[in-house]
Design an enzyme around this catalytic site. Structure first.
Site, PDB file in Angstrom:
ATOM      1  N   GLY A 131       0.863  -1.187   0.000  1.00 58.15           N
ATOM      2  CA  GLY A 131       0.000   0.000   0.000  1.00 58.15           C
ATOM      3  C   GLY A 131       0.890   1.226   0.000  1.00 58.15           C
ATOM      4  O   GLY A 131       1.336   1.681  -1.054  1.00 58.15           O
ATOM      5  N   ILE A 157      -9.689  -1.344  -5.217  1.00 61.20           N
ATOM      6  CA  ILE A 157      -9.653  -0.609  -6.479  1.00 61.20           C
ATOM      7  C   ILE A 157     -10.999   0.066  -6.782  1.00 61.20           C
ATOM      8  O   ILE A 157     -12.008  -0.588  -7.008  1.00 61.20           O
ATOM      9  CB  ILE A 157      -9.206  -1.525  -7.644  1.00 61.20           C
ATOM     10  CG1 ILE A 157      -7.871  -2.205  -7.291  1.00 61.20           C
ATOM     11  CG2 ILE A 157      -9.106  -0.739  -8.955  1.00 61.20           C
ATOM     12  CD1 ILE A 157      -6.745  -1.262  -6.865  1.00 61.20           C
ATOM     13  N   ARG A 180      12.894   0.342  -9.948  1.00 61.35           N
ATOM     14  CA  ARG A 180      13.229   0.303 -11.374  1.00 61.35           C
ATOM     15  C   ARG A 180      12.574  -0.867 -12.094  1.00 61.35           C
ATOM     16  O   ARG A 180      12.556  -0.914 -13.324  1.00 61.35           O
ATOM     17  CB  ARG A 180      14.749   0.281 -11.551  1.00 61.35           C
ATOM     18  CG  ARG A 180      15.424   1.567 -11.038  1.00 61.35           C
ATOM     19  CD  ARG A 180      16.503   2.065 -11.985  1.00 61.35           C
ATOM     20  NE  ARG A 180      17.339   0.990 -12.506  1.00 61.35           N
ATOM     21  CZ  ARG A 180      18.424   0.514 -11.889  1.00 61.35           C
ATOM     22  NH1 ARG A 180      18.778   1.019 -10.725  1.00 61.35           N
ATOM     23  NH2 ARG A 180      19.124  -0.437 -12.438  1.00 61.35           N
ATOM     24  N   GLU A 245      -4.058  13.350  -8.052  1.00 64.00           N
ATOM     25  CA  GLU A 245      -5.095  12.664  -7.275  1.00 64.00           C
ATOM     26  C   GLU A 245      -5.220  13.283  -5.876  1.00 64.00           C
ATOM     27  O   GLU A 245      -6.309  13.384  -5.320  1.00 64.00           O
ATOM     28  CB  GLU A 245      -4.707  11.181  -7.165  1.00 64.00           C
ATOM     29  CG  GLU A 245      -5.886  10.244  -7.270  1.00 64.00           C
ATOM     30  CD  GLU A 245      -5.440   8.789  -7.234  1.00 64.00           C
ATOM     31  OE1 GLU A 245      -5.930   8.072  -6.371  1.00 64.00           O
ATOM     32  OE2 GLU A 245      -4.601   8.379  -8.075  1.00 64.00           O
ATOM     33  N   GLN A 282     -24.273  29.858  23.249  1.00 63.85           N
ATOM     34  CA  GLN A 282     -22.956  30.387  22.865  1.00 63.85           C
ATOM     35  C   GLN A 282     -22.024  29.280  22.381  1.00 63.85           C
ATOM     36  O   GLN A 282     -21.264  29.465  21.435  1.00 63.85           O
ATOM     37  CB  GLN A 282     -22.323  31.119  24.053  1.00 63.85           C
ATOM     38  CG  GLN A 282     -21.099  31.908  23.631  1.00 63.85           C
ATOM     39  CD  GLN A 282     -20.392  32.545  24.806  1.00 63.85           C
ATOM     40  OE1 GLN A 282     -20.089  31.893  25.810  1.00 63.85           O
ATOM     41  NE2 GLN A 282     -20.146  33.823  24.712  1.00 63.85           N
ATOM     42  N   GLY A 343     -28.141  13.221  18.637  1.00 61.39           N
ATOM     43  CA  GLY A 343     -28.394  11.842  18.202  1.00 61.39           C
ATOM     44  C   GLY A 343     -28.721  11.746  16.721  1.00 61.39           C
ATOM     45  O   GLY A 343     -28.392  10.740  16.071  1.00 61.39           O
ATOM     46  N   GLU A 370       0.250  10.215   6.851  1.00 59.19           N
ATOM     47  CA  GLU A 370       1.603  10.054   7.401  1.00 59.19           C
ATOM     48  C   GLU A 370       2.622  10.145   6.257  1.00 59.19           C
ATOM     49  O   GLU A 370       3.668  10.788   6.378  1.00 59.19           O
ATOM     50  CB  GLU A 370       1.746   8.699   8.125  1.00 59.19           C
ATOM     51  CG  GLU A 370       0.967   8.599   9.435  1.00 59.19           C
ATOM     52  CD  GLU A 370      -0.545   8.531   9.235  1.00 59.19           C
ATOM     53  OE1 GLU A 370      -1.000   7.957   8.221  1.00 59.19           O
ATOM     54  OE2 GLU A 370      -1.277   9.051  10.087  1.00 59.19           O
TER      55      GLU A 370
HETATM   56  C1  FAD Z   1     -12.016   3.262  -0.245  1.00 57.46           C
HETATM   57  C2  FAD Z   1     -10.641   3.091  -0.798  1.00 57.46           C
HETATM   58  C3  FAD Z   1     -10.414   3.297  -2.162  1.00 57.46           C
HETATM   59  C4  FAD Z   1      -9.144   3.096  -2.693  1.00 57.46           C
HETATM   60  N1  FAD Z   1      -8.961   3.220  -4.048  1.00 57.46           N
HETATM   61  C5  FAD Z   1      -7.768   2.830  -4.584  1.00 57.46           C
HETATM   62  C6  FAD Z   1      -7.610   2.760  -6.019  1.00 57.46           C
HETATM   63  O1  FAD Z   1      -8.523   3.100  -6.787  1.00 57.46           O
HETATM   64  N2  FAD Z   1      -6.415   2.286  -6.502  1.00 57.46           N
HETATM   65  C7  FAD Z   1      -5.386   1.923  -5.690  1.00 57.46           C
HETATM   66  O2  FAD Z   1      -4.361   1.509  -6.188  1.00 57.46           O
HETATM   67  N3  FAD Z   1      -5.520   1.979  -4.335  1.00 57.46           N
HETATM   68  C8  FAD Z   1      -6.674   2.421  -3.772  1.00 57.46           C
HETATM   69  N4  FAD Z   1      -6.815   2.468  -2.403  1.00 57.46           N
HETATM   70  C9  FAD Z   1      -5.681   2.080  -1.558  1.00 57.46           C
HETATM   71  C10 FAD Z   1      -5.054   3.216  -0.762  1.00 57.46           C
HETATM   72  O3  FAD Z   1      -4.327   4.065  -1.594  1.00 57.46           O
HETATM   73  C11 FAD Z   1      -4.189   2.543   0.323  1.00 57.46           C
HETATM   74  O4  FAD Z   1      -5.096   1.975   1.258  1.00 57.46           O
HETATM   75  C12 FAD Z   1      -3.243   3.501   1.002  1.00 57.46           C
HETATM   76  O5  FAD Z   1      -2.216   3.891   0.122  1.00 57.46           O
HETATM   77  C13 FAD Z   1      -2.613   2.892   2.262  1.00 57.46           C
HETATM   78  O6  FAD Z   1      -2.065   1.641   2.038  1.00 57.46           O
HETATM   79  P1  FAD Z   1      -2.441   0.425   3.016  1.00 57.46           P
HETATM   80  O7  FAD Z   1      -3.925   0.378   3.110  1.00 57.46           O
HETATM   81  O8  FAD Z   1      -1.743  -0.785   2.552  1.00 57.46           O
HETATM   82  O9  FAD Z   1      -1.901   0.855   4.443  1.00 57.46           O
HETATM   83  P2  FAD Z   1      -0.408   0.612   4.996  1.00 57.46           P
HETATM   84  O10 FAD Z   1       0.580   1.034   3.987  1.00 57.46           O
HETATM   85  O11 FAD Z   1      -0.315  -0.776   5.539  1.00 57.46           O
HETATM   86  O12 FAD Z   1      -0.369   1.637   6.214  1.00 57.46           O
HETATM   87  C14 FAD Z   1      -0.841   1.349   7.533  1.00 57.46           C
HETATM   88  C15 FAD Z   1      -0.447   2.494   8.446  1.00 57.46           C
HETATM   89  O13 FAD Z   1       0.974   2.586   8.503  1.00 57.46           O
HETATM   90  C16 FAD Z   1       1.373   3.900   8.174  1.00 57.46           C
HETATM   91  N5  FAD Z   1       2.631   3.919   7.443  1.00 57.46           N
HETATM   92  C17 FAD Z   1       3.017   3.119   6.416  1.00 57.46           C
HETATM   93  N6  FAD Z   1       4.232   3.474   5.973  1.00 57.46           N
HETATM   94  C18 FAD Z   1       4.624   4.517   6.728  1.00 57.46           C
HETATM   95  C19 FAD Z   1       5.791   5.330   6.767  1.00 57.46           C
HETATM   96  N7  FAD Z   1       6.820   5.167   5.915  1.00 57.46           N
HETATM   97  N8  FAD Z   1       5.877   6.305   7.711  1.00 57.46           N
HETATM   98  C20 FAD Z   1       4.866   6.499   8.592  1.00 57.46           C
HETATM   99  N9  FAD Z   1       3.732   5.774   8.603  1.00 57.46           N
HETATM  100  C21 FAD Z   1       3.616   4.795   7.675  1.00 57.46           C
HETATM  101  C22 FAD Z   1       0.258   4.444   7.294  1.00 57.46           C
HETATM  102  O14 FAD Z   1       0.254   5.847   7.275  1.00 57.46           O
HETATM  103  C23 FAD Z   1      -0.957   3.843   7.972  1.00 57.46           C
HETATM  104  O15 FAD Z   1      -1.322   4.655   9.044  1.00 57.46           O
HETATM  105  C24 FAD Z   1      -8.069   2.717  -1.844  1.00 57.46           C
HETATM  106  C25 FAD Z   1      -8.294   2.539  -0.472  1.00 57.46           C
HETATM  107  C26 FAD Z   1      -9.547   2.709   0.049  1.00 57.46           C
HETATM  108  C27 FAD Z   1      -9.762   2.453   1.520  1.00 57.46           C
END
Ligand code: FAD
Length: 380
Positions: A131, A157, A180, A245, A282, A343, A370
């Site tokens: 992610g 997605i 790469r 985006e 207030q 509520g 983050e």
């Molecule tokens: C409703 C929805 C729609 C989405 N649509 C798309 C889409 O169309 N296409 C697509 O490709 N993706 C999509 N996503 C994915 C989205 O971009 C990812 O969920 C997001 O990038 C986070 O990745 P992850 O969920 O794997 O979280 P993780 O990467 O596992 O992160 C978990 C936590 O760890 C923290 N963390 C991770 N790395 C670091 C770091 N280096 N420093 C500090 N904190 C860190 C994160 O901030 C987070 O709080 C979607 C997600 C949702 C929920």
């Protein structure tokens, strides 16, 4: 005088009128059904294409609206203000990848059909174990007699179930430095062997958006569907385009925060407690004053980002600031507004309750907040 966003020209204002009327007439009445079916009607895409709501900032010669990011922002704002979930932002985002890296033939083949709504697009980067750490993605594409053969899966997605076109991040080379080896390949999904869409994912909010998993099992795609002139550029292409985006998300966040303040102001003027409207207390006035101020500060910063983006001078750190600050602010403001509804603010029949559930993902999508702070810190 009330504040006016500098990027709203007469032409953009006229476009807003068309978009607002269309959304009000064609999309807003169907929201309960779209939420139930986990996505918009297929026909909605064609209707949106018919009024110029899709790819508003893509040149007309490729079937777009020929406008700027101002037109895209108007669509996103009007969707947010109407409480409508529709993946046109993702469509525009994929359009940008095609404009930036697509060959002439690719642009002419796909963009006009995306502009008309005949072809719905998705962008698929995220995987179960990749992610924030996009470089860890595992979906592989190997070359074999004029084709890429793709194996792997993607999750979360947006537009996934309806997508006829998927801009897919894959590994084309396993034995090089992680970034790469990544490439972007455009996958046409219609009657594609080995391609499967998972069930709609059960989300906390944004129920009207189609979000699902995608599976690739020996899927064959022509080599000509690579985006860009060489393999291995996918990671830098994503890094170049993700700010678009993030700005889209910031636009939705600002509009949603403004809507929350407007809806709540109306509510507290009508709701009576202890023999007088809540607005006479207030605490109510102070909370709303704080929310309004926060929304207005966000608006002014966002407007400066939009103006700079239109002329090509917006830096990535400022985009990250906008995405991080405006989405945090959106959540804080909506949460205060839920509190002022009592509520009723927790009942899904009230828009503010749905906005509360919908807003949470904004801090996670398109790079978590983050990660945004890391990007800002790198610029220091
Ligand atoms: C409703 C929805 C729609 C989405 N649509 C798309 C889409 O169309 N296409 C697509 O490709 N993706 C999509 N996503 C994915 C989205 O971009 C990812 O969920 C997001 O990038 C986070 O990745 P992850 O969920 O794997 O979280 P993780 O990467 O596992 O992160 C978990 C936590 O760890 C923290 N963390 C991770 N790395 C670091 C770091 N280096 N420093 C500090 N904190 C860190 C994160 O901030 C987070 O709080 C979607 C997600 C949702 C929920």
């Amino acid at each position: 005088m009330t504040y006016q966003s500098g990027w709203i020209t007469d032409d953009v204002q006229l476009f807003r009128k068309t978009v607002r009327q269309f959304i009000h007439r064609e999309f807003a009445p169907h929201q309960a059904r779209w939420r139930e079916q986990h996505g918009p009607d297929a026909q909605a895409w064609l209707k949106a294409g018919g009024v110029g709501l899709l790819l508003p900032d893509v040149p007309e010669e490729y079937g777009g609206g020929g406008g700027t990011f101002a037109h895209e922002a108007v669509v996103l704002e009007e969707l947010a203000r109407a409480g409508v979930h529709f993946g046109s932002g993702i469509q525009s985002s994929v359009g940008r990848y095609l404009i930036a890296y697509g060959g002439e033939e690719q642009k002419r083949k796909w963009l006009p059909r995306m502009g008309s709504g005949e072809l719905v697009a998705a962008i698929a980067m995220t995987e179960a174990s990749a992610g924030s750490d996009l470089q860890a993605l595992k979906t592989m594409a190997r070359r074999e007699s004029g084709h890429y053969v793709i194996n792997g899966s993607k999750t979360f997605i947006t537009n996934g179930a309806q997508a006829g076109l998927v801009c897919l991040a894959v590994k084309t080379e396993a034995n090089v430095a992680r970034m790469r080896g990544i490439s972007l390949i455009v996958v046409e999904t219609e009657e594609l062997r080995g391609y499967r869409v998972g069930r709609p994912l059960e989300k906390v909010g944004m129920h009207g958006l189609d979000t699902c998993e995608l599976f690739f099992d020996e899927v064959r795609v022509p080599l000509a569907n690579l985006l860009g002139t060489a393999e291995g550029n996918g990671f830098s292409q994503m890094m170049e385009q993700l700010p678009y985006e993030r700005l889209q998300i910031s636009v939705g966040a600002a509009a949603s925060a403004e809507l929350a303040v407007a809806l709540t102001t109306r509510y507290v003027r009508e709701r009576m407690a202890f023999g007088k409207p809540l607005m006479d207390l207030q605490n109510t006035r102070f909370k709303l004053a704080e929310c309004k101020t926060q929304a207005q500060i966000g608006r002014v910063f966002l407007d400066s980002c939009i103006e700079r983006f239109i002329v090509g001078s917006l830096d990535d750190a400022s985009t990250a600031m906008a995405k991080y600050w405006l989405t945090e602010s959106q959540c804080q403001i909506i949460d205060e507004c839920v509190q002022l509804h009592g509520g009723y603010g927790y009942m899904l029949e009230y828009p503010i309750a749905r906005m509360w559930a919908d807003s949470r993902v904004q801090r996670i999508c398109a790079g978590t907040n983050e990660i945004m702070k890391e990007l800002i810190a790198w610029s220091l």
